[in-house]
Write a protein that holds these residues in place. Structure first.
Motif, PDB file in Angstrom:
ATOM      1  N   ALA A  89       0.960  -1.251  -0.124  1.00 44.61           N
ATOM      2  CA  ALA A  89      -0.147   0.081   0.092  1.00 44.61           C
ATOM      3  C   ALA A  89       0.841   1.307  -0.056  1.00 44.61           C
ATOM      4  CB  ALA A  89      -0.797  -0.004   1.155  1.00 44.61           C
ATOM      5  N   SER A  90       1.963   1.088   0.767  1.00 44.42           N
ATOM      6  CA  SER A  90       2.931   2.300   0.733  1.00 44.42           C
ATOM      7  C   SER A  90       3.432   2.789  -0.742  1.00 44.42           C
ATOM      8  CB  SER A  90       3.918   2.250   1.782  1.00 44.42           C
ATOM      9  OG  SER A  90       3.529   2.120   3.097  1.00 44.42           O
ATOM     10  N   VAL A  91       4.121   1.587  -1.347  1.00 40.26           N
ATOM     11  CA  VAL A  91       4.506   1.602  -2.604  1.00 40.26           C
ATOM     12  C   VAL A  91       3.424   2.209  -3.625  1.00 40.26           C
ATOM     13  CG1 VAL A  91       5.373   0.207  -4.618  1.00 40.26           C
ATOM     14  CG2 VAL A  91       6.118  -0.008  -2.211  1.00 40.26           C
ATOM     15  N   LEU A  92       2.125   1.733  -3.442  1.00 39.32           N
ATOM     16  CA  LEU A  92       1.081   2.058  -4.360  1.00 39.32           C
ATOM     17  C   LEU A  92       0.958   3.492  -4.042  1.00 39.32           C
ATOM     18  CD1 LEU A  92      -1.356   1.394  -6.370  1.00 39.32           C
ATOM     19  CD2 LEU A  92      -2.696   1.199  -4.176  1.00 39.32           C
ATOM     20  N   PHE A  93       0.777   4.083  -2.835  1.00 40.56           N
ATOM     21  CA  PHE A  93       0.595   5.415  -2.825  1.00 40.56           C
ATOM     22  C   PHE A  93       1.641   6.395  -3.090  1.00 40.56           C
ATOM     23  CE2 PHE A  93      -3.128   4.352   0.275  1.00 40.56           C
ATOM     24  CZ  PHE A  93      -3.977   4.985  -0.301  1.00 40.56           C
ATOM     25  N   GLN A  94       3.004   5.635  -2.688  1.00 44.42           N
ATOM     26  CA  GLN A  94       4.015   6.632  -3.293  1.00 44.42           C
ATOM     27  C   GLN A  94       3.991   6.850  -4.918  1.00 44.42           C
ATOM     28  OE1 GLN A  94       7.151   4.089  -1.557  1.00 44.42           O
ATOM     29  NE2 GLN A  94       7.328   5.477   0.297  1.00 44.42           N
ATOM     30  N   LEU A  95       3.748   5.705  -5.508  1.00 45.64           N
ATOM     31  CA  LEU A  95       3.612   5.874  -7.035  1.00 45.64           C
ATOM     32  C   LEU A  95       2.401   6.902  -7.656  1.00 45.64           C
ATOM     33  CD1 LEU A  95       4.006   2.188  -8.117  1.00 45.64           C
ATOM     34  CD2 LEU A  95       5.704   4.110  -8.587  1.00 45.64           C
ATOM     35  N   ALA A  96       1.265   6.725  -6.509  1.00 49.62           N
ATOM     36  CA  ALA A  96      -0.018   7.731  -6.984  1.00 49.62           C
ATOM     37  C   ALA A  96       0.701   9.194  -6.619  1.00 49.62           C
ATOM     38  CB  ALA A  96      -0.996   7.263  -6.193  1.00 49.62           C
ATOM     39  N   PHE A  97       1.244   9.314  -5.416  1.00 55.01           N
ATOM     40  CA  PHE A  97       1.743  10.872  -5.093  1.00 55.01           C
ATOM     41  C   PHE A  97       2.737  11.120  -6.312  1.00 55.01           C
ATOM     42  CE2 PHE A  97       0.014   9.900  -0.633  1.00 55.01           C
ATOM     43  CZ  PHE A  97      -0.896  10.922  -0.723  1.00 55.01           C
ATOM     44  N   LEU A  98       3.589  10.487  -6.492  1.00 53.65           N
ATOM     45  CA  LEU A  98       4.815  10.724  -7.454  1.00 53.65           C
ATOM     46  C   LEU A  98       3.802  11.265  -9.063  1.00 53.65           C
ATOM     47  CD1 LEU A  98       7.495  10.915  -8.021  1.00 53.65           C
ATOM     48  CD2 LEU A  98       7.502   8.684  -8.887  1.00 53.65           C
ATOM     49  N   VAL A  99       3.110  10.432  -9.182  1.00 51.74           N
ATOM     50  CA  VAL A  99       2.326  10.958 -10.744  1.00 51.74           C
ATOM     51  C   VAL A  99       1.615  12.117 -10.547  1.00 51.74           C
ATOM     52  CG1 VAL A  99       0.545  10.204 -12.294  1.00 51.74           C
ATOM     53  CG2 VAL A  99       2.176   8.593 -11.435  1.00 51.74           C
ATOM     54  N   SER A 100       1.070  12.207  -9.195  1.00 54.97           N
ATOM     55  CA  SER A 100       0.391  13.428  -8.874  1.00 54.97           C
ATOM     56  C   SER A 100       1.209  14.618  -8.894  1.00 54.97           C
ATOM     57  CB  SER A 100      -0.393  13.374  -7.643  1.00 54.97           C
ATOM     58  OG  SER A 100      -1.115  14.564  -7.238  1.00 54.97           O
ATOM     59  N   ALA A 101       2.420  14.237  -8.092  1.00 56.94           N
ATOM     60  CA  ALA A 101       3.467  15.416  -8.189  1.00 56.94           C
ATOM     61  C   ALA A 101       3.983  16.026  -9.472  1.00 56.94           C
ATOM     62  CB  ALA A 101       4.537  15.068  -7.235  1.00 56.94           C
ATOM     63  N   ASN A 112       4.179  29.879  -2.309  1.00 55.09           N
ATOM     64  CA  ASN A 112       3.155  28.719  -2.474  1.00 55.09           C
ATOM     65  C   ASN A 112       3.792  27.941  -3.411  1.00 55.09           C
ATOM     66  OD1 ASN A 112       0.223  27.793  -2.741  1.00 55.09           O
ATOM     67  ND2 ASN A 112       0.792  28.013  -4.940  1.00 55.09           N
ATOM     68  N   SER A 113       4.848  28.302  -4.449  1.00 57.68           N
ATOM     69  CA  SER A 113       5.515  27.394  -5.464  1.00 57.68           C
ATOM     70  C   SER A 113       6.304  26.674  -4.507  1.00 57.68           C
ATOM     71  CB  SER A 113       6.282  28.294  -6.355  1.00 57.68           C
ATOM     72  OG  SER A 113       5.280  28.907  -7.315  1.00 57.68           O
ATOM     73  N   ALA A 114       7.123  26.978  -3.676  1.00 60.02           N
ATOM     74  CA  ALA A 114       8.087  26.430  -2.686  1.00 60.02           C
ATOM     75  C   ALA A 114       7.226  25.262  -1.741  1.00 60.02           C
ATOM     76  CB  ALA A 114       8.674  27.262  -1.595  1.00 60.02           C
ATOM     77  N   LEU A 115       6.059  25.707  -1.403  1.00 56.07           N
ATOM     78  CA  LEU A 115       5.376  24.653  -0.677  1.00 56.07           C
ATOM     79  C   LEU A 115       4.791  23.470  -1.798  1.00 56.07           C
ATOM     80  CD1 LEU A 115       2.672  26.801   1.437  1.00 56.07           C
ATOM     81  CD2 LEU A 115       4.203  24.959   2.232  1.00 56.07           C
ATOM     82  N   LEU A 116       4.745  24.005  -3.013  1.00 49.62           N
ATOM     83  CA  LEU A 116       4.360  22.606  -3.887  1.00 49.62           C
ATOM     84  C   LEU A 116       5.497  21.809  -4.088  1.00 49.62           C
ATOM     85  CD1 LEU A 116       2.647  21.722  -6.280  1.00 49.62           C
ATOM     86  CD2 LEU A 116       3.868  23.188  -7.742  1.00 49.62           C
ATOM     87  N   LEU A 117       6.705  22.306  -4.262  1.00 49.73           N
ATOM     88  CA  LEU A 117       7.891  21.462  -4.350  1.00 49.73           C
ATOM     89  C   LEU A 117       8.245  20.668  -2.872  1.00 49.73           C
ATOM     90  CD1 LEU A 117      10.228  23.532  -6.298  1.00 49.73           C
ATOM     91  CD2 LEU A 117       8.915  21.715  -7.027  1.00 49.73           C
ATOM     92  N   ILE A 118       8.035  21.163  -1.676  1.00 50.62           N
ATOM     93  CA  ILE A 118       8.341  20.586  -0.582  1.00 50.62           C
ATOM     94  C   ILE A 118       7.113  19.556  -0.269  1.00 50.62           C
ATOM     95  CG2 ILE A 118       7.139  22.013   1.088  1.00 50.62           C
ATOM     96  CD1 ILE A 118      10.551  20.453   1.657  1.00 50.62           C
ATOM     97  N   GLY A 119       6.143  19.809  -0.786  1.00 51.08           N
ATOM     98  CA  GLY A 119       4.928  18.946  -0.692  1.00 51.08           C
ATOM     99  C   GLY A 119       5.260  17.396  -1.279  1.00 51.08           C
ATOM    100  N   LEU A 120       5.894  17.168  -2.274  1.00 55.48           N
ATOM    101  CA  LEU A 120       6.259  16.062  -2.916  1.00 55.48           C
ATOM    102  C   LEU A 120       6.979  15.008  -1.915  1.00 55.48           C
ATOM    103  CD1 LEU A 120       6.646  14.129  -5.185  1.00 55.48           C
ATOM    104  CD2 LEU A 120       8.501  15.356  -5.928  1.00 55.48           C
ATOM    105  N   PRO A 121       8.087  15.268  -1.262  1.00 54.05           N
ATOM    106  CA  PRO A 121       8.441  14.447  -0.337  1.00 54.05           C
ATOM    107  C   PRO A 121       7.523  14.140   0.944  1.00 54.05           C
ATOM    108  CG  PRO A 121       9.693  16.571  -0.303  1.00 54.05           C
ATOM    109  CD  PRO A 121       9.057  16.451  -1.531  1.00 54.05           C
ATOM    110  N   ILE A 122       6.724  15.126   1.216  1.00 53.50           N
ATOM    111  CA  ILE A 122       5.792  14.977   2.276  1.00 53.50           C
ATOM    112  C   ILE A 122       4.673  13.896   1.918  1.00 53.50           C
ATOM    113  CG2 ILE A 122       3.977  16.164   3.834  1.00 53.50           C
ATOM    114  CD1 ILE A 122       5.517  18.643   3.624  1.00 53.50           C
TER     115      ILE A 122
END
Length: 483
Positions: free
Chosen positions: A36-48, A296-306
């Protein structure tokens, strides 16, 4: 002798039928915490990735001008309701209760609780949206962006009112995510995460093709995103045999449990939102060109690893933590929490260093084009480096908050949130004038470190207390049997 062409045709038909069954079973496929972690990481990566594309298109189209500032500020108003139910608060409240209900009282009772929860929370969402539309004007002018000029302020009010049409849809999808999550069925939730930015990109693209749309294009994309999320997730409820019917609660004890957990989580989301309001107001008052879009743009980028390391892992492991707590299996709970924390925070450290050191190159690569000039890129990179200092603490906070929710404790995160926002206000009062916009991410990183330490300490204390209680009960039973 067998007819070989006929046998081959039957084999192909059987294989196709098997593939169709596998596809039909995907919405109800059960995932363990690692998968599930891997699945969500892939999903968040695509979303990012799609989120970066979205921000690139948005920045090139609108830069850091008045329309961009109005759009970013306007979203803060519906964002409070989205965070109240869609930022994990509702899932944290519903999943432990649904697990206990299904195991103790059966599937029919669980269906009743789901219907009553969706009816009550949906009604709340509609009322909140109406109030948001009515209060948008004075809220924007007096609280959200007091430093905006009259034209930008008026545009912000209009956009905020339109955006308030989205939250009721998000409530429906969040309930669906909670129900599927209580069954460890994460596939559709991951798909909804991955495709989150598709409609937003479409809205920005429409504004590029039809310039007369202006900022209305991204706003329309935002509303379309809510409808898309519902279309993705609702089939998962049907696949589980769940059908929604309006059912007004009448003193339901399970619903009271959900509401009892949701209220502190919701208040915590509102406190978080008030922190965002503080940051937005500070950016509007700093008199630094482009401060709000840059932050806001900086938050977008830091949001990826979060999302990849914090939210993905926390969302995947939370149902197992809740099940362990319900079974009083404290050893398993300790092991799950510790493994998740070590992996997520361990990976966060090199990610933070990378963002701090390579941030200017990354911002330039992604955003520095069109109306987003070198000065805007410099400011964004500085904010990103400051946010990166707190990355391990943001991730630890995600995990500890979910772990405490498994204990039916949503009050502690509320209290630590209050302390965190109060600390941000104090630091901004001291640092805003000498440091400008850079004070905003620095204050957030510093106070997040304190919040993370408090949450982690409280979790370990609660876990230790429960384990000691179990040992006392076991000793008492042994004593009785000895007699």
């Amino acid at each position: 002798m067998p007819d070989l062409p006929s046998l081959a045709a039957r084999a192909r038909a059987a294989a196709q039928a098997a593939r169709s069954r596998r596809l039909r079973d995907l919405p109800t496929l059960v995932f363990d915490p690692v998968s599930a972690s891997v699945l969500f990481q892939l999903a968040f990566l695509v979303s990012a990735v799609l989120g970066v594309v979205r921000q690139m298109l948005f920045s090139a189209q609108f830069g850091i001008g008045p329309e961009a500032s109005a759009y970013v500020a306007a979203f803060r108003l519906p964002e409070t309701l989205l965070n109240l139910v869609g930022g994990g608060a509702l899932s944290s409240a519903m999943i432990p209760v649904l697990l206990h209900t299904r195991h103790a009282e059966g599937a029919a009772r669980e269906q009743q609780v789901i219907n009553r929860a969706l009816t009550l929370i949906g009604a709340f969402g509609i009322v909140a949206s109406v109030l948001g539309v009515a209060m948008a004007g004075p809220f924007v002018r007096a609280v959200l962006a007091p430093g905006f000029d009259p034209a930008t302020s008026a545009l912000t009010v209009t956009l905020a009112r339109v955006m308030m049409l989205q939250p009721p849809l998000i409530i429906i999808t969040t309930v669906a995510i909670a129900v599927l999550g209580s069954r460890n069925q994460f596939f559709l939730a991951a798909v909804s995460v991955a495709l989150h930015n598709i409609a937003l990109i479409g809205g920005i693209a429409a504004a590029r093709v039809f310039p007369q749309l202006g900022i209305a294009g991204p706003v329309a994309g935002l509303l379309a995103d809510g409808a898309l999320q519902a279309a993705i997730l609702l089939p998962g409820l049907r696949a589980n045999g769940l059908r929604f019917r309006l059912s007004w609660p009448r003193g339901d004890p399970r619903l009271r449990q959900i509401v009892g957990l949701l209220i502190p989580s919701g208040l915590s989301a509102i406190v978080n939102f008030s922190g965002t309001i503080v940051d937005t107001a500070a950016a509007s008052l700093v008199r630094q060109p482009g401060a709000l879009p840059a932050v806001n743009s900086a938050l977008l980028l830091i949001g990826l690893p979060i999302r990849l390391l914090g939210m993905a892992v926390a969302q995947a492991v939370f149902p197992r933590l809740a099940a362990s707590a319900a079974a009083h299996d404290w050893a398993t709970m300790r092991r799950l929490y510790l493994r998740a924390m070590v992996v997520a925070v361990g990976l966060a450290l090199p990610a933070a260093a990378t963002l701090a050191l390579a941030g200017r190159w990354l911002v330039g690569l992604l955003f520095e084009r069109g109306a987003f000039d070198a000065a805007a890129a410099d400011l964004t990179a500085q904010a990103l480096a400051a946010y990166a200092l707190g990355l391990p603490f943001y991730i630890a906070t995600e995990l500890s908050t979910r772990a405490l929710a498994a204990f039916y404790d949503t009050r502690t995160p509320l209290l630590t949130n209050l302390l965190q926002v109060a600390g941000r206000i104090g630091l901004l009062a001291l640092l805003l004038q000498p440091l400008g916009a850079l004070a905003i991410p620095l204050a957030f990183a510093a106070t997040s470190a304190v919040e993370s330490a408090l949450l982690t300490a409280v979790f370990w204390l609660r876990l230790r207390r429960r384990r000691v209680e179990n040992l006392r009960v076991a000793a008492s039973i042994d004593l009785e049997e000895g007699r």
